[in-house]
Design a protein around this motif. Structure first.
Motif, short mmCIF file in Angstrom:
data_model
loop_
_atom_site.label_atom_id
_atom_site.label_comp_id
_atom_site.label_asym_id
_atom_site.label_seq_id
_atom_site.Cartn_x
_atom_site.Cartn_y
_atom_site.Cartn_z
N LEU A 1 0.85 -1.20 0.09
CA LEU A 1 -0.02 0.09 0.02
C LEU A 1 0.90 1.32 -0.10
O LEU A 1 0.51 2.14 -0.71
CB LEU A 1 -1.03 -0.08 1.26
N ASP A 2 1.94 1.15 0.85
CA ASP A 2 2.98 2.32 0.69
C ASP A 2 3.46 2.69 -0.46
O ASP A 2 3.40 3.84 -1.27
CB ASP A 2 3.94 2.24 1.79
N ALA A 3 3.77 1.58 -1.29
CA ALA A 3 4.45 1.57 -2.60
C ALA A 3 3.33 2.37 -3.80
O ALA A 3 3.67 3.13 -4.44
CB ALA A 3 4.86 0.35 -3.33
N ARG A 4 1.97 1.71 -3.47
CA ARG A 4 1.06 2.24 -4.19
C ARG A 4 0.86 3.62 -3.96
O ARG A 4 0.61 4.50 -4.86
CB ARG A 4 -0.24 1.50 -4.32
N ARG A 5 0.85 4.05 -2.71
CA ARG A 5 0.72 5.40 -2.30
C ARG A 5 1.66 6.32 -3.00
O ARG A 5 1.49 7.38 -3.58
CB ARG A 5 0.89 5.60 -0.78
N ARG A 6 3.01 5.87 -2.92
CA ARG A 6 4.09 6.71 -3.54
C ARG A 6 4.01 6.86 -5.08
O ARG A 6 4.30 7.89 -5.67
CB ARG A 6 5.37 6.10 -3.14
N ARG A 7 3.75 5.71 -5.68
CA ARG A 7 3.22 5.67 -7.39
C ARG A 7 2.14 6.75 -7.36
O ARG A 7 2.13 7.49 -8.30
CB ARG A 7 3.03 4.47 -7.84
N ALA A 8 1.04 6.61 -6.65
CA ALA A 8 -0.09 7.45 -6.83
C ALA A 8 0.44 8.92 -6.63
O ALA A 8 -0.25 9.96 -7.33
CB ALA A 8 -1.17 7.02 -5.84
N MET A 9 1.27 9.17 -5.73
CA MET A 9 1.34 10.60 -5.60
C MET A 9 2.41 11.08 -6.60
O MET A 9 2.19 12.18 -6.92
CB MET A 9 2.34 10.79 -4.11
#
Length: 542
Positions: free
Chosen positions: A289-297
């Motif tokens: 989820l953290d990686a997805r958050r970083r990619r989304a940001m």
């Protein structure tokens, strides 16, 4: 001669009384059967009698046998009687003379096979389900990640080790173990007490309150698991305010606590897996989820930058924005000199007009008119002052007349008040004299009564008052120790004395030899020189 009846036949049979025959039958039955095992269905059971004994019947298809369980035996039964339960009763056959019947006195009850146990459990399940204890809407979802887990199981079995090992592998949590017996007569009572005990813990107390409970036991026979199907355990599980996971036996084993629990686990290990998630999976999911958050940001930032660049192309240049204001400024700069000249000319014209209005001739005319008006007002002022003075003098005369009338009325009221005060003063003096006379008479009567009741009158009749060393009156001779210093109070004076001891029976003061030494201490020399004419009792105010 009269006819005589023929002689009646004589029997050799022994005559029995009812009690003797009942006793003989009782001994015969008890000697012939002793302890027996009787299989049958319990009928007519209504619970223990008020005396503590239990009475019911055992029946089959064609016969019925009365049964009784004494109070002392009832508490030790492993299987309690229930209506319609097929059991094997172990006891002794005896008779009851009061009803000319026989009965079995039961010492032990066993289930009559697995079928009887299943029938009992089905009947109990139906009854508890009718009360709503197994309703799906009562069940709750256990917390996703409990902080404290309460386990109700045996502390020495393999179940608790499996649970702790599984929790340590998945997600280590704090575990509180409530040790109970998981098999035997006291199993159900201990499990119910453990569930209620965990629920009784106060949140934030010295012992933390669990967030989820696990009731666990390994596999076993149907008889071994009966403790978890007792009514007390089912009710405790249904009343639990903490979510409860049932993990009793293997997956094929079914107990009634499984229906009352919020969640049923096939094994104790599965219960531990249901209680907590896998920590590694949670960490992996959080990392994902953290990686997805970083990619989304990052994507959102890139998209905002592209939008900003696109919008910046649509904005006009600085030259285009300032072209119109610059042109307006040039036009205003061209119009400014003419406007300044026109403004100066207009102000000059207004100043000339004002100057014309304030010329010396106009000012002299205005001054002359103001002087004439002042003279006219000066002529009118004496007449106005006289008229005002006359008006005020008239109002003053009217006020003086009204004030005189008010003063006369006030003087009349004062005179009437003075007369009334004099009348009340006379009545007060008479009342005071009468009250003083009544009080004096009452005081004289009380003084006479006090004189009559005073102990000094008794002293005048020849008696004496004996006081101890501390001045307290002495009422009995037993209170005086030999050698004690005493004070003898007479009507005219006090004497100091020393006690020698009790006087022997039949002896007077003269038989004791010389009189005891008496030391006279006169407290008041004036009273010693001059004896008063008559004793006087102190008044109430002395």
């Amino acid at each position: 001669m009269a006819d005589t009846p023929p002689d009646s036949p004589v029997s050799n049979a022994l005559d029995w009384s009812v009690s003797e025959l009942s006793g003989a039958l009782k001994r015969t039955v008890e000697d012939a059967f002793g302890h027996v095992r009787v299989r049958g269905e319990i009928s007519g059971y209504r619970g223990p009698h008020s005396s503590g004994h239990a009475y019911f019947s055992l029946k089959d298809a064609s016969a019925r046998l009365d049964a009784v369980v004494w109070k002392g035996t009832f508490g030790r039964l492993k299987v309690r009687p229930e209506e319609g339960l097929e059991v094997v009763a172990i006891g002794r056959i005896t008779t009851f003379p009061g009803k000319s019947s026989y009965q079995i006195v039961i010492d032990q009850i066993e289930f009559a096979g697995a079928g009887a146990i299943m029938a009992m459990l089905e009947e109990r399940k139906r009854r508890l389900a009718a009360e709503g204890l197994f309703a799906p809407e009562r069940k709750r979802r256990p917390p996703f990640l409990p902080g404290v887990i309460g386990v109700v199981t045996s502390p020495t079995g393999a179940v608790i080790r499996d649970i702790l090992h599984r929790l340590a592998d998945r997600f280590p949590r704090r575990v509180l173990v409530w040790p109970v017996r998981v098999q035997g007569d006291t199993c159900g009572a201990e499990v119910a007490a453990a569930i209620r005990g965990f629920n009784a813990l106060a949140p934030g107390g010295p012992v933390p309150r669990p967030d989820v409970l696990i009731v666990a036991r390994g596999g076993g026979s149907l008889e071994d698991l009966l403790g978890f199907s007792e009514e007390a355990v089912v009710r405790a599980a249904a009343e639990s305010g903490i979510p409860l996971i049932s993990a009793v036996g293997h997956e094929t084993d079914v107990t009634l606590i499984d229906f009352a629990a919020d969640v049923r686990a096939p094994t104790p290990t599965a219960a531990a897996e249901m209680a907590v998630p896998v920590r590694a999976e949670l960490l992996a999911e959080v990392a994902s989820l953290d990686a997805r958050r970083r990619r989304a940001m990052a994507r959102a930032g890139e998209q905002r930058r592209a939008e900003l660049r696109a919008l910046s192309r649509l904005l006009p240049t600085a030259e285009a924005l300032l072209a119109v204001p610059r042109q307006r400024l040039d036009i205003a700069a061209q119009r400014l000199p003419r406007a300044l000249k026109a403004n100066a000319a207009a102000h000059r014209l207004r100043l000339a007009r004002a100057e014309a209005r304030f010329s010396p001739a106009l000012l002299a005319g205005q001054i002359a008119r103001r002087r004439e008006r002042a003279l006219v007002l000066a002529d009118r002022l004496p007449r106005a002052l006289k008229a005002a003075t006359a008006g005020h003098r008239l109002r003053l005369a009217r006020l003086e007349a009204r004030l005189g009338l008010s003063a006369q009325a006030h003087a009349n009221r004062v005179e009437r008040g003075r007369e009334r005060v004099e009348t009340l003063a006379g009545r007060l003096r008479r009342a005071l004299r009468q009250d003083g006379r009544r009080r004096r008479e009452r005081l004289d009567a009380m003084d006479k009564l006090l004189t009559a009741l005073s102990y000094r009158g008794v002293l005048e009749r020849g008696f004496a008052l004996v006081r101890g060393p501390s001045g307290e009156p002495v009422r009995r001779a037993a209170e005086v120790a030999p050698g004690a210093r005493l004070t003898l109070q007479f009507a005219d004076a006090d004497l100091a004395a020393v006690a020698e001891g009790p006087v022997a029976a039949g002896e007077g003061p003269a038989a004791t030899g010389p009189a005891p030494e008496v030391r006279t201490a006169r407290r008041d020399k004036a009273r010693a020189r001059e004896k008063p004419a008559a004793p006087r009792q102190p008044s109430l105010f002395e």
